[in-house]
Design an enzyme around this catalytic site. Structure first.
Site: not given
Ligand code: HMG
Length: 440
Positions: A97, A274, A290, A388
């Protein structure tokens, strides 16, 4: 290339710090592999394994499972910015994901400079033997209690290899139960399994001791002899503080509202958990563990009070900062099981650089907390789709047939500009790009 820093040298020796992984995601795959080679001192042979995404050979796969015809693949990425009990970690995560690894790294980054505090219990697993067909299970419990010394001696003998490693037998007790199929006695064994997940050790020991239990019981029939995946003697816990100056008061209030929602609503609590397991499973898979066992234990733990609850806890401290906590059973090993035959898992463990299974458990709960924090922060402020879907955009481009990096980048950018992340939209953009090129 990005904001990537060159590793520093001290007395001619390469020193690579966690901060030097900032912007890691902006590097090309080749550059990332070169970086992790330096960081974890990987050999050329290990690099070949990493670069071969079909690394699981058919004959090895055939030994791991039944009726094998191929192997399936998951991307292996690295969670960055993890500082746990003062030690820096780069965390291998295998997950299909998008945004899970980014979210974990983001949550961890915002916890700096303090990072996480974590603690894990001794690696004690529980095994159960079921004795059925008893007239009075309470009487049999008394009989087994009178033979406790003998039973413990046999259990010690059967786990002497673990004892030599500092683990082994810890405790024996029984529980009599009345069921619709008559009275039963359940014998419990607690075994310290050290650096293994423990299921094999426990199951072998239980099958070995069961005939003696039957003999001492003088009646009934032995049925199940199996490890329990409710590893509640083997919990790990972590804590982090996210400062209001770093994440803002609005995010803190949002996360507290989200957490309160999860405490009161099972539909939300399940999704909340989750999100925690996103990271923990990814680490379990990367290290050859596992993950179904971890999942089963986690959800049973969430339900331990009789009401399904979030596995994390959030509160505001007196300075107004957000304190996040997590606790759950973590039965992860660094030896045994399929780890020995899984070359990627071995490299993942080398990158992770943990000394024992207890340290791995601590990393696991920190990943879970970081993922949960990042998801709640996004959900309760800008919404999950922005971050995401931005990361999912490249997937969509590949799904609709983009075949070059240039096409993938162009589609991802156009999707972001249009704010519509659907396959149909990606397909339209691809058509437009190709048509434009045709007329150039
Ligand atoms: P952002 O503010 O745009 O990030 O967040 P940023 O550009 O300020 O970067 C900050 C740091 O995030 C970076 O530090 C990286 O470590 C990391 P740096 O390296 O620059 O010093 N980072 C990345 N790492 C790898 N690839 C990238 C990347 N971009 C930033 N492309 C971000 C962007 C997506 C991180 C933020 O919006 C976020 O955390 N969103 C949450 C996403 C999430 O939780 N996804 C899980 C899937 S959804 C799910 O299944 C779960 C859920 O249903 C659970 C629930 O309901 O509780 C949501």
């Amino acid at each position: 290339m990005g904001v990537y820093m060159q590793p520093t040298k001290k007395n001619g020796k390469l020193i690579i710090k966690m901060t030097e992984f900032s912007g890691f995601y902006k590097l090309s795959v080749e550059e990332r592999i070169a970086r992790i080679k330096e960081y974890a001192q990987l050999s050329e042979a290990e690099l070949i394994v990493l670069k071969n995404t079909g690394a699981l050979k058919l004959d090895v796969a055939n030994r791991m499972a039944e009726n094998v015809i191929s192997a399936t693949h998951l991307p292996l990425g690295l969670g960055t910015n993890f500082k746990i009990n003062g030690k820096e970690y780069v965390v291998p995560m295998a997950v299909e994901e998008s945004s899970v690894i980014a979210a974990a790294s983001h949550g961890a980054k915002l916890s700096l400079p303090l990072g996480f505090e974590a603690h894990a219990d001794e690696p004690i697993m529980i095994g159960q033997v079921q004795i059925v067909g008893l007239k009075n299970a309470g009487d049999v419990a008394v009989k087994l209690e009178s033979k406790k010394t003998e039973i413990e001696k046999i259990a010690r003998e059967l786990t002497k290899n673990m004892e030599m490693r500092g683990g082994g037998f810890r405790r024996f007790y029984t529980r009599a139960i009345k069921t619709e199929r008559g009275e039963m006695l359940i014998a419990y064994f607690e075994i310290d399994v050290r650096d293994s997940m423990g299921a094999n050790t426990i199951n072998t020991m239980l099958e070995g001791i069961a005939p003696s239990l039957r003999e001492y019981a003088e009646e009934g029939q032995i049925r199940l002899r199996i490890v329990s995946n409710f590893a509640d003697k083997r919990k790990a816990r972590a804590r982090a503080i996210w400062k209001k100056e770093t994440i803002g008061e609005e995010a803190i209030e949002g996360i507290l509202d989200a957490y309160t929602f999860a405490k009161t609503d099972i539909y939300r609590a399940t999704t909340h958990n989750k999100g925690i397991m996103n990271g923990i499973d990814a680490l379990a898979i990367a290290t050859g563990n596992d993950w179904r066992a971890i999942e089963a234990g986690a959800h049973a733990y969430a339900l331990r009070s009789g009401k399904y609850q979030p596995l994390t806890h959030y509160e505001k401290n007196k300075e107004g900062n957000l304190v996040g906590m997590i606790e759950l059973p973590i039965a992860l090993g660094i030896v045994g099981g399929s780890i020995n035959s899984n070359s990627i898992a071995k490299i993942a463990l080398k990158i992770l650089n943990v000394k024992n299974a207890t340290e791995l458990a601590m990393v696991a709960v920190c990943i879970g907390l970081a993922n949960n924090f990042a998801a709640l922060k996004a959900l309760s402020t800008e919404g999950i789709q922005k971050g995401h879907m931005k990361l999912h955009a490249r997937n969509l481009a590949v799904i609709v047939g983009a075949s070059t990096d240039k096409e993938i980048d162009e589609i991802a950018l156009a999707l972001e500009r249009r704010g519509t992340y659907t396959a149909d939209c990606a397909r339209d953009i691809l058509k437009e790009i190709r048509l434009d090129r045709f007329f150039l």
